[in-house]
Scaffold this active site. Structure first.
Site, short mmCIF file in Angstrom:
data_model
loop_
_atom_site.label_atom_id
_atom_site.label_comp_id
_atom_site.label_asym_id
_atom_site.label_seq_id
_atom_site.Cartn_x
_atom_site.Cartn_y
_atom_site.Cartn_z
N CYS A 1 0.80 -1.23 0.00
CA CYS A 1 0.00 0.00 0.00
C CYS A 1 0.83 1.28 0.00
CB CYS A 1 -0.92 -0.03 1.21
SG CYS A 1 -1.57 -1.68 1.56
N HIS B 1 -3.90 6.15 -0.74
CA HIS B 1 -4.01 4.74 -1.11
C HIS B 1 -5.47 4.32 -1.00
CE1 HIS B 1 -3.79 0.45 -1.07
NE2 HIS B 1 -4.04 0.35 0.22
N ASN C 1 -8.99 -2.64 -4.14
CA ASN C 1 -7.68 -2.28 -3.59
C ASN C 1 -6.61 -3.11 -4.30
OD1 ASN C 1 -5.31 -2.15 -2.08
ND2 ASN C 1 -6.36 -2.17 -0.10
#
Lengths: 343, 75
Positions: free
Chosen positions: A118, A269, A299
């Site tokens: 991330c 992020h 994600n």
């Protein structure tokens, strides 16, 4: 430093694999959920999933090919490739070396893999800035790519709902005439390895070998996984986010003598839209200046910031003179933030 | 926020019918009290009560009233 060796983010392209997992499909598998509930808790409607024979490097090569096709650079221009992934092709060789050959990058090109999730996009930009501004490289191809779906247990809805596959290619240059995002910095980093076990694939490396017969564990929420699968403690990750993200943003702003109002756009992020919306309210940033853009792609780890930034550029949300903050945070724990100034 | 309002917030988080939570409900008997609900609860506590909870504190709670105490309500 001369004007000519200031690093500029010149272009981004991304690639998502073809197959998708929709909320309808997840709700069918997990009857206690509805598509609306999934959207409510993670803000994702569908995730792209790589084919069984498709690696993260394939996605990254596709993104880079798209970037070269845009005419912003040719393979011959690249003198360094940084590849950020948590799904390398092999233990050895370095996947970036394989990519150098596949893309036809010059032999004088440096190539290195970095393993971050991330926070990887901010770290990669920081490394690229160092390479360019110390005159080790003129044009850096920064690739991010992951296939987290290969680590997912199909019976673990906690991660299947949010993690997805994808890749991005970012071109960074020392060209004084380039337009784009100047890597103004500062680059502020943070690490807290005490959180390592809260987002982890325990088996498959040297510490714990991959075990095809690994026992299935069932957690309190009914999610199933083995040591070969990714495990995420969502509550711990959320607590970490609340502790560290506001702090790292403050550190960047303080270093420049700026306030939140001086930043035109925040691109965090894309961890989970519910968590991001909480952060946006907590930080008192107007929603139109805080990008949440993950509903159709989930994600994708180190690629999320690049994808969200590319989309913001495409819709005209970023213009010359604007100041953009990027904030990466997650697995490690690892985090980082920086400022770009659009020129 | 009053205790009644806290219970109402909990009902929303755990997808329970309004007016059904009294405090003595065991958390492990609430099917929707899962990892996502815990995150939603932490978000609510931070945003509406100004309390940043640690997951270990929440894991130690046995019933809804324990969560209330954690958030500063008197037993």
């Amino acid at each position: 430093m001369t004007q000519s060796n200031r690093a500029v983010l010149q272009a981004i392209e991304y690639h998502l694999p073809e197959a998708r997992v929709t909320n309808d499909a997840l709700a069918e598998q997990f009857p206690e959920w509805t598509p609306a509930r999934i959207h409510e808790i993670v803000g994702v409607d569908e995730r792209h999933v790589a084919a069984s024979d498709e690696c993260a490097s394939d996605l990254a090569v596709a993104a880079a090919t798209k970037l070269f096709a845009s005419g912003r650079a040719s393979p011959a221009d690249i003198d360094y490739v940084i590849h950020c992934t948590q799904g390398p092709d092999y233990f050895l060789p370095t996947t970036a070396c394989v990519i150098q050959n596949r893309l036809g990058l010059p032999k004088h090109c440096g190539a290195v893999d970095i393993n971050l999730g991330c926070s990887g996009y901010v770290y990669g930009l920081g490394l690229a800035k160092g390479l360019i501004e110390s005159e080790q490289a003129n044009r850096v191809l920064f690739l991010t790519g992951d296939t987290y779906s290969k680590y997912l247990n199909p019976r673990d809805k906690s991660v299947r709902s949010v993690l997805a596959d994808g890749a991005a290619a970012t071109l960074l240059t020392s060209d004084a005439s380039a337009t784009g995002g100047r890597l103004a910095g500062p680059f502020v980093y943070g690490t807290d390895g005490r959180g390592a076990s809260n987002l982890i694939v325990p088996a498959g490396g040297m510490r714990q070998a991959y075990d095809p017969n690994a026992p299935v564990q069932i957690d309190d929420s009914g999610n199933e996984r083995t040591a070969n699968n990714v495990y995420m403690n969502g509550a711990e990750i959320f607590a970490f986010t609340l502790r560290e993200v506001p702090a790292v943003i403050s550190r960047v702003l303080s270093a420049k003598g700026l306030s939140v109002d001086d930043v035109d756009l925040f691109v965090p992020h894309q961890a989970n839209a519910f968590i991001l919306a909480h952060l946006q309210r907590k930080l008192r940033i107007p929603p139109e200046r805080f990008v949440i853009d993950m509903a159709d792609c989930g994600n994708t780890g180190s690629s999320t910031i690049a994808i969200a930034l590319r989309r913001a550029m495409a819709r005209g949300a970023i213009r010359a003179g604007m100041r953009v903050m990027l904030v990466g945070f997650g697995v490690g724990y690892s985090w980082g933030a920086t400022l770009l100034e659009w020129i | 926020m009053t205790l009644a309002e806290f219970f109402s917030e909990f009902e929303t988080t755990a997808s329970l019918p309004p007016g059904t939570v009294q405090g003595q409900e065991r958390l492990d008997s609430i099917s929707r009290w899962d990892s996502f609900a815990v995150v939603e609860f932490m978000s609510m506590a931070d945003e509406k009560l100004g309390v940043q909870l640690e997951p270990a504190q929440i894991a130690a709670c046995r019933q809804v009233s324990d969560l209330a105490v954690l958030c500063g309500f008197k037993p």
